[in-house]
Design a protein around this motif. Structure first.
Motif, mmCIF file in Angstrom:
data_model
loop_
_atom_site.group_PDB
_atom_site.id
_atom_site.type_symbol
_atom_site.label_atom_id
_atom_site.label_comp_id
_atom_site.label_asym_id
_atom_site.label_seq_id
_atom_site.Cartn_x
_atom_site.Cartn_y
_atom_site.Cartn_z
ATOM 1 N N UNK A 73 0.838 -1.159 0.000
ATOM 2 C CA UNK A 73 0.000 0.000 0.000
ATOM 3 C C UNK A 73 0.898 1.241 0.000
ATOM 4 N N UNK A 74 0.442 2.280 -0.658
ATOM 5 C CA UNK A 74 1.198 3.519 -0.713
ATOM 6 C C UNK A 74 0.639 4.538 0.277
ATOM 7 N N UNK A 75 1.520 5.432 0.716
ATOM 8 C CA UNK A 75 1.135 6.500 1.632
ATOM 9 C C UNK A 75 2.123 7.646 1.444
ATOM 10 N N UNK A 76 1.933 8.707 2.209
ATOM 11 C CA UNK A 76 2.822 9.865 2.183
ATOM 12 C C UNK A 76 3.374 10.069 3.582
ATOM 13 N N UNK A 77 4.700 10.236 3.684
ATOM 14 C CA UNK A 77 5.314 10.496 4.985
ATOM 15 C C UNK A 77 4.730 11.783 5.550
ATOM 16 N N UNK A 78 4.339 11.743 6.814
ATOM 17 C CA UNK A 78 3.696 12.895 7.445
ATOM 18 C C UNK A 78 4.594 13.462 8.547
ATOM 19 N N UNK A 79 5.010 12.618 9.473
ATOM 20 C CA UNK A 79 5.937 13.037 10.524
ATOM 21 C C UNK A 79 7.043 12.014 10.642
ATOM 22 N N UNK A 80 8.190 12.453 11.138
ATOM 23 C CA UNK A 80 9.304 11.539 11.389
ATOM 24 C C UNK A 80 10.200 12.159 12.450
ATOM 25 N N UNK A 81 10.548 11.380 13.469
ATOM 26 C CA UNK A 81 11.446 11.813 14.534
ATOM 27 C C UNK A 81 12.736 11.006 14.417
ATOM 28 N N UNK A 82 13.839 11.622 13.970
ATOM 29 C CA UNK A 82 15.082 10.872 13.775
ATOM 30 C C UNK A 82 15.664 10.310 15.068
ATOM 31 N N UNK A 83 15.343 10.898 16.212
ATOM 32 C CA UNK A 83 15.900 10.370 17.463
ATOM 33 C C UNK A 83 15.242 9.054 17.867
ATOM 34 N N UNK A 84 13.968 8.861 17.522
ATOM 35 C CA UNK A 84 13.291 7.599 17.850
ATOM 36 C C UNK A 84 13.072 6.723 16.628
ATOM 37 N N UNK A 85 13.313 7.286 15.429
ATOM 38 C CA UNK A 85 13.094 6.585 14.160
ATOM 39 C C UNK A 85 11.644 6.086 14.050
ATOM 40 N N UNK A 86 10.719 6.925 14.481
ATOM 41 C CA UNK A 86 9.298 6.599 14.371
ATOM 42 C C UNK A 86 8.563 7.831 13.860
ATOM 43 N N UNK A 87 7.316 7.654 13.476
ATOM 44 C CA UNK A 87 6.555 8.778 12.967
ATOM 45 C C UNK A 87 5.188 8.338 12.505
ATOM 46 N N UNK A 88 4.709 8.982 11.450
ATOM 47 C CA UNK A 88 3.400 8.626 10.916
ATOM 48 C C UNK A 88 3.360 8.894 9.418
ATOM 49 N N UNK A 89 2.415 8.244 8.779
ATOM 50 C CA UNK A 89 2.168 8.441 7.354
ATOM 51 C C UNK A 89 0.711 8.821 7.176
ATOM 52 N N UNK A 90 0.395 9.419 6.035
ATOM 53 C CA UNK A 90 -0.986 9.693 5.667
ATOM 54 C C UNK A 90 -1.380 8.738 4.552
ATOM 55 N N UNK A 91 -2.456 8.005 4.772
ATOM 56 C CA UNK A 91 -2.983 7.172 3.703
ATOM 57 C C UNK A 91 -3.578 8.094 2.641
ATOM 58 N N UNK A 92 -3.862 7.565 1.478
ATOM 59 C CA UNK A 92 -4.364 8.390 0.387
ATOM 60 C C UNK A 92 -5.726 9.011 0.699
ATOM 61 N N UNK A 93 -6.441 8.465 1.670
ATOM 62 C CA UNK A 93 -7.722 9.070 2.056
ATOM 63 C C UNK A 93 -7.555 10.118 3.158
ATOM 64 N N UNK A 94 -6.290 10.399 3.545
ATOM 65 C CA UNK A 94 -5.998 11.414 4.550
ATOM 66 C C UNK A 94 -5.903 10.900 5.973
ATOM 67 N N UNK A 95 -6.070 9.605 6.177
ATOM 68 C CA UNK A 95 -6.004 9.021 7.510
ATOM 69 C C UNK A 95 -4.563 8.931 7.977
ATOM 70 N N UNK A 96 -4.225 9.516 9.138
ATOM 71 C CA UNK A 96 -2.862 9.369 9.663
ATOM 72 C C UNK A 96 -2.709 8.015 10.352
ATOM 73 N N UNK A 97 -1.577 7.359 10.097
ATOM 74 C CA UNK A 97 -1.293 6.059 10.707
ATOM 75 C C UNK A 97 0.135 6.092 11.247
ATOM 76 N N UNK A 98 0.318 5.792 12.538
ATOM 77 C CA UNK A 98 1.660 5.824 13.120
ATOM 78 C C UNK A 98 2.480 4.587 12.754
ATOM 79 N N UNK A 99 3.796 4.746 12.765
ATOM 80 C CA UNK A 99 4.697 3.601 12.637
ATOM 81 C C UNK A 99 5.765 3.711 13.711
#
Length: 69
Positions: A1-27
């Motif tokens: 599945x494709x998404x767009x990077x939304x947030x990213x914290x280099x100190x924890x190497x975690x963040x979130x992406x936005x699905x194509x419908x605009x839903x934010x999903x953390x990783x």
């Protein structure tokens, strides 16, 4: 599945992406490390995979990597 990077914290190497419908999903760190990336910038297109057996709505991303064409 494709998404767009939304947030990213280099100190924890975690963040979130936005699905194509605009839903934010953390990783988490494990998902970022599984993709072999060093850095992620907001706005980059990424490919994500969900952990096997998990519902997509649960937001349990198991892999984040750059989307290549």
């Amino acid at each position: 599945m494709q998404a767009t990077a939304y947030t990213y914290d280099p100190s924890t190497r975690s963040g979130s992406v936005l699905l194509d419908d605009g839903t934010p999903v953390p990783f988490d760190t494990a998902a970022f490390d599984a993709g072999g990336l060093r850095l992620l910038r907001p706005g980059q297109r990424v490919r994500i995979e969900y952990a096997k057996g998990e519902a997509e709505s649960a937001g349990n991303i198991s892999l984040v990597t750059l989307q290549t064409f």
